[in-house]
Design a protein around this motif. Structure first.
Motif, mmCIF file in Angstrom:
data_model
loop_
_atom_site.group_PDB
_atom_site.id
_atom_site.type_symbol
_atom_site.label_atom_id
_atom_site.label_comp_id
_atom_site.label_asym_id
_atom_site.label_seq_id
_atom_site.Cartn_x
_atom_site.Cartn_y
_atom_site.Cartn_z
ATOM 1 N N ASN A 96 -40.634 -25.625 -59.249
ATOM 2 C CA ASN A 96 -39.364 -24.919 -59.087
ATOM 3 C C ASN A 96 -39.530 -23.404 -59.029
ATOM 4 N N VAL A 97 -40.483 -22.856 -59.777
ATOM 5 C CA VAL A 97 -40.673 -21.408 -59.857
ATOM 6 C C VAL A 97 -42.166 -21.091 -59.901
ATOM 7 N N ASP A 99 -36.858 -15.088 -57.878
ATOM 8 C CA ASP A 99 -35.990 -15.972 -58.652
ATOM 9 C C ASP A 99 -35.289 -15.123 -59.706
ATOM 10 N N THR A 100 -34.058 -14.765 -59.437
ATOM 11 C CA THR A 100 -33.305 -13.935 -60.358
ATOM 12 C C THR A 100 -31.945 -14.542 -60.623
ATOM 13 N N ARG A 101 -31.575 -14.596 -61.895
ATOM 14 C CA ARG A 101 -30.247 -15.053 -62.317
ATOM 15 C C ARG A 101 -29.765 -14.164 -63.461
ATOM 16 N N LYS A 102 -29.930 -12.848 -63.267
ATOM 17 C CA LYS A 102 -29.612 -11.911 -64.347
ATOM 18 C C LYS A 102 -28.125 -11.608 -64.451
ATOM 19 N N LEU A 117 -27.514 -17.167 -67.765
ATOM 20 C CA LEU A 117 -28.935 -17.381 -68.045
ATOM 21 C C LEU A 117 -29.680 -16.075 -68.274
ATOM 22 N N LYS A 118 -29.274 -14.986 -67.618
ATOM 23 C CA LYS A 118 -29.906 -13.674 -67.790
ATOM 24 C C LYS A 118 -31.403 -13.717 -67.479
ATOM 25 N N ILE A 119 -31.774 -14.416 -66.411
ATOM 26 C CA ILE A 119 -33.181 -14.498 -66.008
ATOM 27 C C ILE A 119 -33.448 -13.451 -64.930
#
Length: 255
Positions: free
Chosen positions: A185-186, A93-96, A100-102
Motif C-alpha cells: 500500500n505504501v 502518500d499524504t493525509r495530513k 489521520l494526520k499522516i
C-alpha cells in the motif's frame, strides 16, 4: 506558498521548505527541510548536470517539466510525478489534512536539533515490481513487499537506488543507516536523524542497460557497476522471475 526562481520550484508552508529542480535529462531532484537553510552537500549525486526545465504556476499549484518527466506540486505540498504519456508513476502518500494526520514528508523532532525523517509514497499499481537497492542475503529479485535495512554489513551492500517496473528510478540521497519498506500500500524511506530530506527521481522510459552509480558514504567512495540482464528478463516476463530470483540485485536503470 509556491515560488519560482530561475530553474527552481520552491514550496513553503509553515516551517517547511521544499526545493524541486531538474537534475540532468528526464530527472528531478526534490529536497525538503525545516532548517533555516539547505546544506550544500550533493552526497551520492554527481556535480549539478545542465538541464532546463519548464515551470508553470496556476491557482491549483505548479508543474515542472524536464524532458519525459513531469512533476506536479499542489498548493498543499503534495508531489505527483507523471511520464510523457501523462501516466502517474509516483505519488506522495499524504493525509495530513484529515483525522489521520499522516504526512508524506514527516519531520519528527528529536533531541539535539535534528529530525527523524520519513518519506511516504503511494503504491499506485498492485502489480508493480521493484528492483535494485544493492545486495542482500535474500532470494528475492522483486523487492515489493520487503523491508530492507539501509546499512553496510560484512555480507550486505546497501545502495539506496530503486527502479520500478513502471519505468522510473528513485535515489534516497540521505547517507545514513535507515530503512526502506516497499509495502503493497505504501513505500517509505526512513532516516533516524537528519535535517534534510533529499531524493532524486528519474524516468528513463526503458530498462535495458547497466548504470554506473557513484555512492559517497562519509569519507569512502565506491564505484558500483550493476548489470541489469536479470532485471530486464524479469520485466519482459512478468510471470517468470518477478517474485523470486537469484541473488543478483541491480543498482539502477539508464536510457
Amino acid at each position: 506558498m509556491i515560488l519560482t526562481r530561475d530553474n527552481l520550484l520552491i514550496y513553503r508552508y509553515r516551517n517547511e521548505t521544499v526545493h524541486v529542480e531538474p537534475w540532468g535529462a528526464n530527472a528531478v531532484r526534490v529536497r525538503a527541510t525545516k532548517n533555516p537553510a539547505f546544506p550544500e552537500n550533493d552526497w551520492a549525486l554527481a556535480s549539478r548536470p545542465s538541464a532546463q526545465a519548464e515551470i508553470t504556476v496556476s491557482p491549483e499549484g505548479a508543474v515542472l517539466t524536464n524532458g519525459k518527466i513531469r512533476l506536479s506540486l499542489s498548493n498543499n505540498g503534495k508531489i505527483t510525478v507523471y511520464n510523457q504519456k501523462d501516466e502517474r508513476i509516483l505519488e506522495e502518500d499524504t493525509r495530513k489534512f484529515c483525522a489521520l494526520k499522516i504526512e508524506a514528508r514527516e519531520f519528527r523532532p528529536i533531541p539535539g536539533g535534528d529530525y527523524h525523517l520519513t518519506a511516504r509514497f503511494q503504491s499506485l499499481d498492485p502489480n508493480e515490481r521493484v528492483y535494485g537497492m544493492g545486495q542482500y542475503q535474500q532470494p528475492y529479485l522483486n523487492l515489493k513487499g520487503t523491508d530492507l535495512e539501509l546499512a553496510h554489513r560484512n555480507s550486505q551492500a546497501s545502495v539506496p537506488f530503486m527502479i520500478s517496473s513502471l519505468g522510473y528510478g528513485l535515489l534516497w540521497n540521505n547517507p545514513a543507516v535507515g530503512r526502506a519498506v516497499f509495502g503493497k500500500n505504501v513505500t517509505s524511506f526512513l532516516h533516524p536523524g537528519a535535517g534534510l530530506l533529499d531524493c532524486g527521481r528519474r524516468y528513463p522510459g526503458r530498462i535495458d542497460r547497466g548504470l554506473r552509480v557513484r555512492c559517497r558514504h562519509r569519507a569512502h567512495d565506491a564505484r558500483i557497476w550493476a548489470g541489469l540482464l536479470a532485471v530486464q528478463a524479469a520485466l519482459s516476463n512478468p510471470g517468470g522471475a518477478s517474485a523470486r530470483g537469484p541473488g543478483i540485485q541491480a543498482a539502477g536503470p539508464s536510457h
